[in-house]
Each structure stands twice: as structure tokens, then as C-alpha cells.
Design a protein around this motif. Structure first.
Motif, PDB file in Angstrom:
ATOM      1  N   GLN A   4       0.838  -1.205   0.000  1.00 31.21           N
ATOM      2  CA  GLN A   4       0.000   0.000   0.000  1.00 31.21           C
ATOM      3  C   GLN A   4       0.872   1.254   0.000  1.00 31.21           C
ATOM      4  OE1 GLN A   4      -2.744  -0.659  -1.228  1.00 31.21           O
ATOM      5  NE2 GLN A   4      -3.871   1.014  -0.270  1.00 31.21           N
ATOM      6  N   HIS A  31      -1.941   6.432  -4.541  1.00 24.81           N
ATOM      7  CA  HIS A  31      -3.149   5.609  -4.418  1.00 24.81           C
ATOM      8  C   HIS A  31      -3.766   5.684  -3.022  1.00 24.81           C
ATOM      9  CE1 HIS A  31      -2.845   4.110  -8.425  1.00 24.81           C
ATOM     10  NE2 HIS A  31      -1.611   3.661  -8.230  1.00 24.81           N
ATOM     11  N   ARG A  62       2.382   1.755  -3.412  1.00 20.38           N
ATOM     12  CA  ARG A  62       1.360   2.254  -4.341  1.00 20.38           C
ATOM     13  C   ARG A  62       1.118   3.745  -4.112  1.00 20.38           C
ATOM     14  NH1 ARG A  62      -3.745   0.251  -3.697  1.00 20.38           N
ATOM     15  NH2 ARG A  62      -4.195   0.586  -5.896  1.00 20.38           N
ATOM     16  N   ASP A  63       1.144   4.127  -2.841  1.00 28.23           N
ATOM     17  CA  ASP A  63       0.956   5.545  -2.534  1.00 28.23           C
ATOM     18  C   ASP A  63       2.148   6.359  -3.029  1.00 28.23           C
ATOM     19  OD1 ASP A  63      -0.696   7.626  -1.226  1.00 28.23           O
ATOM     20  OD2 ASP A  63       1.086   7.844   0.055  1.00 28.23           O
TER      21      ASP A  63
END
Ligand code: NDP
Length: 481
Positions: free
Chosen positions: A443, A452, A446-447
Motif C-alpha cells: 500500500q 493511491h 502504491r501511494d
């Protein structure tokens, strides 16, 4: 017409299903095949069946009592569409067309939607058990409307396989494509079951040096316990088979490239679309693909393996470990398969009773096994069970198997024996039970590259770190990516 049911398509499956139907009290069976030779062969070889045979669609449809019921058993795809369009032209509202071929459930949904406005019922029905099943009692997975099952159900109950407790292996699975969907998952589980058995055989053979005939005895012994199933039973028979030409075990003269007709791949494709982690079945499908990559396997054949010799000190203990690993991995394969059924039912709006599915797989079909009773019980005890593996019986089973399972997977890795289904099932088990997964890092990545966003464990909201700025955190609205 006088026939209460008809069969279109008289190759091996259709012929056997027609004979099965004809052998039951009260049935008169109409039969028709595109090429009349097949029809003539069937009727001349089986006069006892009293078939009402036709050589054209008009005659076939006229031979059926109204409301008409016809089962199509032709080559799935264009053949099925061709037969449907001929029947739809001649059938009337209230009549029933059943497709018993191995249709893709998406096709079944499409066909049902196209036919529904005519008032004719269209039923996609999964049929499992091969030729023998069709003749003596298959496991039947009909979809379609509830009304159609009122007519069809009583007929199907007479020809279906009978489970040990006397129940026929047929149930109305759900509307439109539900039957073919469940048949597809059945086949996916079948792929996993077969791959797991093959891995167990490979480990025992390499680890203990036992001959195929000796390993047949191991499987025959396993078949008296919790692993009791058709596939374990036939594995023992296969391993005992000697090639007449060479005198060698048959398994040693068969080319080690496994084929597939596509339903395993469909199961996995669908799991990917539904976001269901179905690693065991996927590995089983991939293992067959890999086995058929002859050029790559030849090119890789001299790549190095482990430098140390593999020796098994206690063959009996090792074989018991393998049995436990097989059982635990099998539980995972079924857990994943039922997970796909649950997700499919949600996605496509089917009211599928999981326990009933386990029950109709107890006889007739390829994955028939004693432990399906346990699955049926697990769903009876808790209809909203979130995963089969956490049901009390299966929790106990993996609890007692897991140390063996770990030893087998670790040993296989060290010995250089491929066990994709054993290993992936164990990885799934460990991921499922993990308190915390490294998904948090994913996560964050992705950020970092795509903004994201992420959620936090300590407060509600959606957040983003200004990675290319001062790296402070801001609260944001959910990203649409
Ligand atoms: P096949 O899949 O080999 O199909 C042959 C039959 O299809 C023949 O009767 C053939 O007629 C007919 N057919 C093909 N195209 C057409 C067409 N355009 N119009 C009319 N008839 C057509 O037969 P099987 O018996 O092996 O299987 C039948 C179905 O059952 C298939 O969908 C199969 O996937 C499924 N099935 C098979 C199992 C098995 O173990 N074999 C198990 C479970 C399901 P003709 O004689 O004129 O060529």
C-alpha cells in the motif's frame, strides 16, 4: 408425441444418458442426432431401451409429449447454439431445453437471456462422471428457472447417482448459469485434487524408492481413511497397471505432458476476475501447462539442483507426513473452490446452498469423496461460514496436519522436488492466518508511485504522504485509481 423426455446428440455422453433415462420406470425417451448413423447404431444396439428415434428436428419435436423436455448433449460451443436455434423454432412456451454439455457459464447466461422472452425455459446443466456416470448415475448440476426444476427435478432424481445415505446427487443449483458455474468449479477442484495426488506420488517415489506397485498399496491404504475418494482409488489402480508391451509400470511409459480441455483454466480465469485467491487450483492448471512445455524443459534439464543427496531416514514416517500434507492441501483446495462459489453467487445473483453442492458431489462425479460429508456438515452447522478451513472439523484437521505439511514442503524444496500445489496451499494457509501481512508495504509503495492513498490502523480516513514533497501526511478523499 409420447416421449416425456428427449436427448439430442448421441455421441458417448448423449447415448449413455439416453440409455440411463430409458432404463427408469415411466420414461419414454426420444432420441435424435445430426448424423442419423449414430441414432441407428444406438437404437439397433439397444432395442430394450424402446427409444422413439427421429432423423430430423420436426419428427423429434413431434415425438415429445407437451410440455416438451429435451436434453442437448453435443459438442459445447457452436454445436450447442446450432441445436438450440432449431429447437427454439419448434418449441412452445413452457417447454424446456436443457444443455448438458460442458458450456462456459457465461454462454449459458447469454443463452438463457436470449431464450427467456420466448417463454421457453433454458436450463444449463453441469454433468459430471464421464461416460460411466452418464450411464449409471452422474452428479447433475442444473441451473435455470425454479419452475423448470419442478418438471425436470423428478426425472433427474431418478437418473442421478445416489449418495451413501440414499440421496440423489442432483439439486437446483441456482438460476441461469449457476449449474454450469458450479460444474466449472467442480472441474477446477478436480485439477487440484489430481495435482496433489501426483505430488504425493512423486515425493514418495523419489524419497523412498518404492515402486509404483508398492505406492499403489500406499494409496489403497489411504483410501480406507479420511482421504477415501474416487481419485485416490483410481490412482492405486493406475499405479498397479503394467504395460503389456514393455513389462514396465504403465506410468513409466506414458509421456509426462498433461493435457487439459479448458475448464480448469476457466475456473482460474473466473477466480481472477472475482478476486478470489485460488492458488491451489491455479498451480494445478499451471503444472499441466509447464509439463507440456517440452522445448523449455529440454533446455532447462541441465540446470543445477540441490548439491546434497536426498535421503529419507524413516520411510513410514515420511509417507505419513505426505498423507497429512495431501489432506491439508486438499482442504485448502476445496476451501478456495467454495470461496469462488460464494463470490460467483454474489456477483451473478445466485442463491447457492453450499452444503447441497457438497452433497451432490458425494457420488457420480470425479471428485466424489468421503470428506464431502464433512463439508456438507460444516455448512449445515454454519451457513454463513466465511471459509471452509476455519470450520471446527477442518480447523482440527489442519491443526494436526500442519507440522507434517511444513516438513514435506521444506523437504521438497531442499530436495528439489516440485510441489507447486502443496507449497502454494501452505503459503495460502499461512497468509490467511497471519495477524499482519506485508500488504501494508505494498500500500505504501502504491501511494509512493501512484498517490493511491492508504488507510491507517489507528484512525479512520484516507491518507497520502507527500513523497515528492516534504513527506508529511495529508488526509485526502479516496483515490479513483
Ligand atoms: P462430443 O463433445 O464429441 O460431441 C459430439 C456430438 O456433438 C455428436 O453427437 C455431434 O453430432 C454433435 N454435434 C456437434 N456439432 C453439432 C451441430 N452443429 N449440430 C448438431 N450436432 C452437433 O460428444 P461427447 O458425448 O463426448 O460430449 C457431449 C457433451 O458432453 C460435450 O459438451 C462435452 O463437453 C460434455 N461432457 C462430456 C463428458 C465426457 O466425459 N466426455 C463429461 C461431461 C460432459 P454428429 O454425430 O452429427 O457429428
Amino acid at each position: 408425441g409420447s416421449a416425456n423426455i428427449g436427448v439430442v446428440g448421441l455421441a458417448v455422453m448423449g447415448s449413455n444418458l439416453a440409455r440411463n433415462l430409458a432404463s427408469r420406470e415411466g420414461n419414454t425417451v426420444a432420441v435424435f442426432n445430426r448424423s442419423p448413423e449414430r441414432t441407428r447404431t444406438l437404437t439397433s444396439e439397444h432395442p430394450e431401451a424402446g427409444f422413439a428415434a427421429s432423423e430430423g428436428y420436426d419428427e423429434f419435436v413431434a415425438s415429445l409429449a407437451t410440455p416438451r423436455t429435451a436434453v442437448i448433449m453435443v459438442q459445447a460451443g457452436a454445436g450447442t447454439d446450432a441445436v438450440i436455434s432449431e429447437l427454439v423454432k419448434r418449441f412452445e412456451p413452457g417447454d424446456i431445453i436443457v444443455d448438458g454439455g460442458n458450456a462456459n457459464f457465461h454462454d449459458t447466461i447469454r443463452r438463457e437471456a436470449e431464450i427467456a422472452p420466448t417463454g421457453i425455459h433454458f436450463v444449463g446443466m453441469g454433468v459430471s462422471g464421464g461416460e460411466e456416470g452418464a450411464l449409471h448415475g452422474p452428479s447433475l448440476m442444473p441451473g435455470g428457472t425454479v419452475q423448470s426444476y419442478e418438471t425436470l427435478g423428478p426425472i433427474l432424481q431418478t437418473i442421478a447417482a445416489v449418495a451413501p445415505d440414499g440421496e440423489p446427487c442432483v439439486t437446483h443449483v441456482g438460476t441461469d448459469g449457476a449449474g454450469h458455474f458450479v460444474k466449472m468449479v467442480h472441474n477446477g477442484i478436480e485439477y487440484a485434487d489430481m495435482q496433489l495426488i501426483a505430488e504425493a506420488y512423486d515425493l514418495i517415489r523419489t524419497g523412498t524408492g518404492k515402486t509404483p506397485a508398492e505406492i499403489a498399496d500406499v494409496f489403497a491404504e489411504w483410501n480406507t481413511g479420511e482421504l477415501e475418494s474416487y481419485l485416490i482409488e483410481i490412482t492405486a489402480e493406475v499405479l498397479r497397471q503394467v504395460d503389456a508391451e514393455t513389462g514396465k509400470p504403465l506410468v513409466d511409459v506414458i509421456l509426462d505432458s498433461a493435457g487439459a480441455k479448458g475448464t480448469g483454466a476457466w475456473t482460474v480465469q473466473n477466480a481472477l476476475e472475482l478476486g478470489v485467491p485460488e492458488s491451489g487450483i491455479a498451480e494445478a492448471v499451471f503444472a499441466r501447462s509447464l509439463s507440456s512445455k517440452r522445448a523449455q524443459r529440454d533446455a532447462a534439464a541441465d540446470l543445477p539442483g540441490p548439491s546434497t543427496e536426498w535421503t529419507v531416514d524413516d520411510p513410514e514416517a515420511f509417507i505419513e507426513d505426505v498423507r497429512q500434507a495431501l489432506y491439508a492441501s486438499k482442504i485448502i483446495a476445496y476451501s478456495q473452490g467454495f470461496d469462488e462459489i460464494v463470490s460467483g453467487a454474489e456477483q451473478f445473483g445466485w442463491d447457492i446452498h453450499k452444503g447441497d453442492i457438497a452433497k451432490i458431489w458425494r457420488a457420480g462425479c470425479i471428485i466424489r469423496a468421503r470428506f464431502l460429508n464433512r463439508i456438507a456438515e460444516a455448512y449445515a452447522d454454519d451457513p454463513s461460514l466465511v471459509a471452509l478451513v476455519v470450520a471446527p472439523y477442518f480447523r482440527d484437521a489442519v491443526t494436526s496436519a500442519q507440522e507434517s505439511w511444513r516438513r514435506v514442503v521444506a523437504t521438497a524444496a531442499q530436495a528439489g522436488i516440485p510441489t507447486p500445489a502443496f507449497s502454494s496451499s501452505l503459503a495460502y494457509y499461512d497468509a490467511l492466518r497471519a495477524k499482519r501481512l506485508p500488504a501494508a508495504l505494498i500500500q505504501a509503495q502504491r501511494d509512493f508511485f501512484g498517490a493511491h492513498t492508504y488507510q491507517r490502523i489507528d484512525k479512520p480516513g484516507v491518507f497520502h504522504t507527500l513523497w515528492s514533497g516534504d513527506r508529511s501526511e495529508i488526509e485526502t478523499t479516496p483515490s479513483s485509481h
